[in-house]
Design a protein around this motif. Structure first.
Motif, PDB file in Angstrom:
ATOM      1  N   LYS A   1      82.191  11.077  32.765  1.00  0.00           N
ATOM      2  CA  LYS A   1      82.495   9.609  33.857  1.00  0.00           C
ATOM      3  C   LYS A   1      81.685   8.879  33.756  1.00  0.00           C
ATOM      4  CE  LYS A   1      83.961   8.391  38.242  1.00  0.00           C
ATOM      5  NZ  LYS A   1      82.926   7.538  38.372  1.00  0.00           N
ATOM      6  N   SER A   2      79.960  10.072  34.108  1.00  0.00           N
ATOM      7  CA  SER A   2      78.639   9.658  33.982  1.00  0.00           C
ATOM      8  C   SER A   2      78.211   8.931  32.921  1.00  0.00           C
ATOM      9  CB  SER A   2      77.409  10.468  34.238  1.00  0.00           C
ATOM     10  OG  SER A   2      77.510  12.066  33.441  1.00  0.00           O
ATOM     11  N   LEU A   3      78.594   9.488  31.653  1.00  0.00           N
ATOM     12  CA  LEU A   3      78.579   8.879  30.617  1.00  0.00           C
ATOM     13  C   LEU A   3      79.640   7.297  30.194  1.00  0.00           C
ATOM     14  CD1 LEU A   3      78.946  11.950  28.313  1.00  0.00           C
ATOM     15  CD2 LEU A   3      76.618   9.914  28.053  1.00  0.00           C
ATOM     16  N   ASP A   4      80.433   7.273  30.956  1.00  0.00           N
ATOM     17  CA  ASP A   4      81.691   6.508  30.966  1.00  0.00           C
ATOM     18  C   ASP A   4      80.759   4.794  31.437  1.00  0.00           C
ATOM     19  OD1 ASP A   4      82.815   7.356  29.109  1.00  0.00           O
ATOM     20  OD2 ASP A   4      85.000   8.064  31.175  1.00  0.00           O
ATOM     21  N   ASP A   5      80.634   5.970  32.596  1.00  0.00           N
ATOM     22  CA  ASP A   5      79.275   4.452  33.307  1.00  0.00           C
ATOM     23  C   ASP A   5      77.934   4.121  32.556  1.00  0.00           C
ATOM     24  OD1 ASP A   5      81.317   5.419  35.517  1.00  0.00           O
ATOM     25  OD2 ASP A   5      79.943   6.480  36.907  1.00  0.00           O
ATOM     26  N   LEU A   6      77.800   4.618  31.902  1.00  0.00           N
ATOM     27  CA  LEU A   6      76.726   4.467  31.811  1.00  0.00           C
ATOM     28  C   LEU A   6      77.224   3.122  30.099  1.00  0.00           C
ATOM     29  CD1 LEU A   6      74.365   7.599  30.314  1.00  0.00           C
ATOM     30  CD2 LEU A   6      73.907   4.681  31.441  1.00  0.00           C
ATOM     31  N   PHE A   7      78.565   3.716  29.381  1.00  0.00           N
ATOM     32  CA  PHE A   7      78.515   2.943  28.471  1.00  0.00           C
ATOM     33  C   PHE A   7      79.492   1.170  29.325  1.00  0.00           C
ATOM     34  CE2 PHE A   7      79.341   6.806  25.738  1.00  0.00           C
ATOM     35  CZ  PHE A   7      78.260   6.113  24.265  1.00  0.00           C
TER      36      PHE A   7
ATOM     37  N   CYS B   1      79.536  -1.873  26.525  1.00  0.00           N
ATOM     38  CA  CYS B   1      80.361  -1.549  25.020  1.00  0.00           C
ATOM     39  C   CYS B   1      80.908  -0.702  25.223  1.00  0.00           C
ATOM     40  CB  CYS B   1      78.672  -0.557  24.007  1.00  0.00           C
ATOM     41  SG  CYS B   1      77.862  -1.506  23.881  1.00  0.00           S
ATOM     42  N   PRO B   2      82.541  -0.511  24.988  1.00  0.00           N
ATOM     43  CA  PRO B   2      83.585   0.275  24.960  1.00  0.00           C
ATOM     44  C   PRO B   2      83.188   2.282  24.960  1.00  0.00           C
ATOM     45  CG  PRO B   2      84.038  -0.781  23.342  1.00  0.00           C
ATOM     46  CD  PRO B   2      82.610  -1.102  23.098  1.00  0.00           C
ATOM     47  N   LYS B   3      84.213   3.144  25.981  1.00  0.00           N
ATOM     48  CA  LYS B   3      83.448   4.742  25.648  1.00  0.00           C
ATOM     49  C   LYS B   3      83.769   4.806  24.340  1.00  0.00           C
ATOM     50  CE  LYS B   3      85.800   3.846  29.719  1.00  0.00           C
ATOM     51  NZ  LYS B   3      87.094   4.161  31.104  1.00  0.00           N
ATOM     52  N   ILE B   4      83.105   5.739  23.948  1.00  0.00           N
ATOM     53  CA  ILE B   4      83.250   6.697  23.033  1.00  0.00           C
ATOM     54  C   ILE B   4      84.808   7.523  22.323  1.00  0.00           C
ATOM     55  CG2 ILE B   4      83.319   9.160  22.476  1.00  0.00           C
ATOM     56  CD1 ILE B   4      80.485   9.324  23.259  1.00  0.00           C
ATOM     57  N   VAL B   5      85.696   7.158  23.463  1.00  0.00           N
ATOM     58  CA  VAL B   5      87.085   7.740  23.093  1.00  0.00           C
ATOM     59  C   VAL B   5      87.780   6.351  22.380  1.00  0.00           C
ATOM     60  CG1 VAL B   5      87.769   9.762  24.569  1.00  0.00           C
ATOM     61  CG2 VAL B   5      88.192   7.566  25.605  1.00  0.00           C
ATOM     62  N   GLU B   6      87.551   5.387  22.648  1.00  0.00           N
ATOM     63  CA  GLU B   6      87.514   4.449  21.870  1.00  0.00           C
ATOM     64  C   GLU B   6      87.586   3.953  20.817  1.00  0.00           C
ATOM     65  OE1 GLU B   6      87.219   1.383  25.563  1.00  0.00           O
ATOM     66  OE2 GLU B   6      88.480   2.047  26.964  1.00  0.00           O
ATOM     67  N   ALA B   7      86.237   4.562  20.466  1.00  0.00           N
ATOM     68  CA  ALA B   7      84.938   3.697  18.824  1.00  0.00           C
ATOM     69  C   ALA B   7      86.015   3.904  17.569  1.00  0.00           C
ATOM     70  CB  ALA B   7      83.986   5.639  18.951  1.00  0.00           C
ATOM     71  N   GLY B   8      87.438   4.568  17.955  1.00  0.00           N
ATOM     72  CA  GLY B   8      87.686   4.118  17.049  1.00  0.00           C
ATOM     73  C   GLY B   8      88.989   5.286  16.549  1.00  0.00           C
ATOM     74  N   GLY B   9      89.555   6.371  15.416  1.00  0.00           N
ATOM     75  CA  GLY B   9      89.856   6.823  14.662  1.00  0.00           C
ATOM     76  C   GLY B   9      90.616   8.280  15.701  1.00  0.00           C
ATOM     77  N   GLU B  10      91.600   9.540  15.262  1.00  0.00           N
ATOM     78  CA  GLU B  10      91.962   9.959  15.756  1.00  0.00           C
ATOM     79  C   GLU B  10      91.383  11.301  16.114  1.00  0.00           C
ATOM     80  OE1 GLU B  10      95.587  10.143  12.917  1.00  0.00           O
ATOM     81  OE2 GLU B  10      96.771   8.685  14.632  1.00  0.00           O
ATOM     82  N   ARG B  11      90.844  11.845  17.087  1.00  0.00           N
ATOM     83  CA  ARG B  11      89.561  13.402  17.159  1.00  0.00           C
ATOM     84  C   ARG B  11      90.873  14.056  16.432  1.00  0.00           C
ATOM     85  NH1 ARG B  11      88.626  14.456  23.350  1.00  0.00           N
ATOM     86  NH2 ARG B  11      90.570  15.132  23.485  1.00  0.00           N
ATOM     87  N   ILE B  12      90.217  14.876  16.332  1.00  0.00           N
ATOM     88  CA  ILE B  12      90.411  16.126  15.123  1.00  0.00           C
ATOM     89  C   ILE B  12      89.713  16.922  16.020  1.00  0.00           C
ATOM     90  CG2 ILE B  12      88.844  16.089  13.549  1.00  0.00           C
ATOM     91  CD1 ILE B  12      92.291  17.002  13.187  1.00  0.00           C
ATOM     92  N   SER B  13      88.495  17.061  16.355  1.00  0.00           N
ATOM     93  CA  SER B  13      87.978  18.235  17.338  1.00  0.00           C
ATOM     94  C   SER B  13      86.534  17.719  18.741  1.00  0.00           C
ATOM     95  CB  SER B  13      86.731  19.017  16.410  1.00  0.00           C
ATOM     96  OG  SER B  13      85.577  18.374  16.271  1.00  0.00           O
TER      97      SER B  13
END
Length: 457
Positions: free
Chosen positions: A122-128, A133-145
């Motif tokens: 949550k704190s990371l999302d607030d920084l983005f 900028c988009p969050k990490i989960v919105e950076a693109g691609g399908e999470r594999i790990s």
């Protein structure tokens, strides 16, 4: 700049780039109590472009220009300064990208990592959001790990029961790591509610670079494990079709072998077998072209996983299974299935090729035999035609002689009526053999020329 000045005109043009590869993607120097949230995303052409745009936008928001001299497959960005530093490490690989968020963990770890991890996210999302900028989960691609690596400077554990509460009472894997045995690795290797796997690394003052190498080895191991496992469902799905194709090929080989013992020509059966082999070959090539690269990648990823686990230098804790032992028992059999499937595909293709070549050789032999018989028949027919032609020519000589002598007789009779002292019958009798011999010689000369022209061709 000093390095650039050291280059000489006689150096290879790519020498600097090739040399710098050994310094590419260095491990992060971690603090004693650090949290690393590492996620990897499978990419296609579109999501790869999205990932690059995401990291470029983040760099621009932090005031970091995109330098053409930089490696565009690796970025290290600071979202927050020390002492509460937050780092983002982005790495772009062939078919996936890895994004790791590194942050200080001030809270002593006594229970499951899930709640504290959700707070960190949550704190990371607030920084983005503040950076626009988009969050990490919105950076693109399908999470594999997704891994949560929690480093903590504290006394090491003596047995698994002491660390069990951190993993909600689940059965844990554990080991001493590095040759100094001044650190431990603990995990239950289970997916939490948010899709992360928790790792706890207690240590007795690890070097900052050592901790960074451990984090990198663990993150890469999980990413390579999952990337390799993508081939496993494919291998399982091919098991029955491959078995059916192998059985079909065995039956075909048996029928072709039996056909070769039967006398006579079997053009229809040969054509049928060749069509069935072509169908089999088409299916095998479709499997190889569709899945061969996936199996090759799985084998390469498996080797990289083994290499990273070896770098951890695990040594056993009494009564606890290590991560390397677990992978040997659970992961390697799956990779064995993939490797065996890849081998079966190759052997099936080779066997089809050999069987097809055998059948084609048989068909070519039959065709050659039929061609020889046809040529022999044509030769016999030509000889008969030549004899018939010779007979006709002989009759033609007689007919021509008859007409020539008759014509000469008419001329002689005309001369006699004109008052010449000639006897047409005597002239015809004398001329007949001469004319016949002349026509016969002409016929022989013409036949010799025709034979000579045929031999020259």
């Amino acid at each position: 700049m000093m390095y650039i000045k050291a280059m000489r005109p006689y150096d290879h043009p790519a020498r600097r780039q090739l040399h710098e590869e050994v310094h590419a993607r260095p491990p992060i120097a971690l603090w004693p109590n650090e949290r690393v949230l590492s996620q990897s995303f499978l990419l296609d052409a579109h999501s790869r472009k999205t990932q690059i745009e995401w990291i470029q936008k983040l760099s621009a928001a932090l005031g970091i220009p995109n330098d053409d001299e930089q490696d565009h497959s690796f970025k290290m960005l600071a979202l927050a300064p020390e002492p509460e530093r937050v780092l983002i490490k982005w790495e772009l690989h062939g078919e996936f990208a890895t994004i790791a968020a590194i942050t200080h963990n001030p809270v002593k770890i006594t229970g499951p990592l899930l709640q504290s991890r959700l707070d960190l996210e949550k704190s990371l999302d607030d920084l983005f959001e503040k950076l626009g900028c988009p969050k990490i989960v919105e950076a693109g691609g399908e999470r594999i790990s997704a891994l949560d690596l929690a480093f903590e400077h504290r006394p090491l554990f003596g047995e698994a029961q002491e660390v069990s509460p951190i993993f909600s009472g689940n059965t844990v894997l554990g080991s001493y790591i590095l040759s100094s045995k001044r650190a431990q690795l603990w995990t239950d290797l289970r997916l939490d509610e948010d899709g992360f796997i928790s790792y706890f690394i207690p240590h007795d003052i690890l070097g900052s670079r050592q901790a960074g190498r451990i984090a990198r080895a663990l993150a890469e191991s999980e990413t390579y494990r999952m990337a390799a496992m993508i081939a496993f469902p494919v291998a399982k799905s091919l098991s029955m079709p491959l078995r059916s194709a192998e059985s079909e090929l065995a039956d075909l080989s048996k029928n072709i072998s039996h056909l070769q013992t039967e006398p006579g020509v079997h053009t229809e059966k040969d054509g049928k077998f060749l069509g069935e082999l072509s169908n089999l070959a088409s299916r095998a090539e479709q499997w190889i072209s569709g899945y061969g690269l996936r199996f090759t990648a799985a084998e390469a990823y498996s080797q990289l996983l083994t290499k990273n686990l070896y770098e951890l230098a695990e040594s056993p804790i009494p009564g606890v299974q290590s991560l390397s032992e677990f992978m040997d028992r659970r992961f390697q059999p799956a990779m064995g299935t993939c490797i065996w499937t890849q081998r079966r595909l190759k052997e099936l293709s080779d066997r089809i090729s050999r069987t097809t070549q055998t059948l084609r050789t048989r068909i070519e032999y039959v065709n050659e035999e039929q061609t020889q018989k046809l040529l022999a028949s044509m030769d016999q027919r030509a000889r008969l035609q030549l004899r018939l032609q010779e007979t006709v020519e002989s009759l033609s000589v007689l007919v021509l002689t008859y007409y020539a002598v008759s014509l000469l007789g008419y001329i002689a009779k005309g001369g006699k009526e004109a008052g010449l002292a000639i006897h047409p019958e005597i002239i015809a009798a004398i001329a007949a053999p001469i004319v016949a011999i002349t026509f016969l010689m002409i016929s022989k000369q013409r036949r010799k020329k025709i034979i000579a022209i045929g031999q020259s061709h």
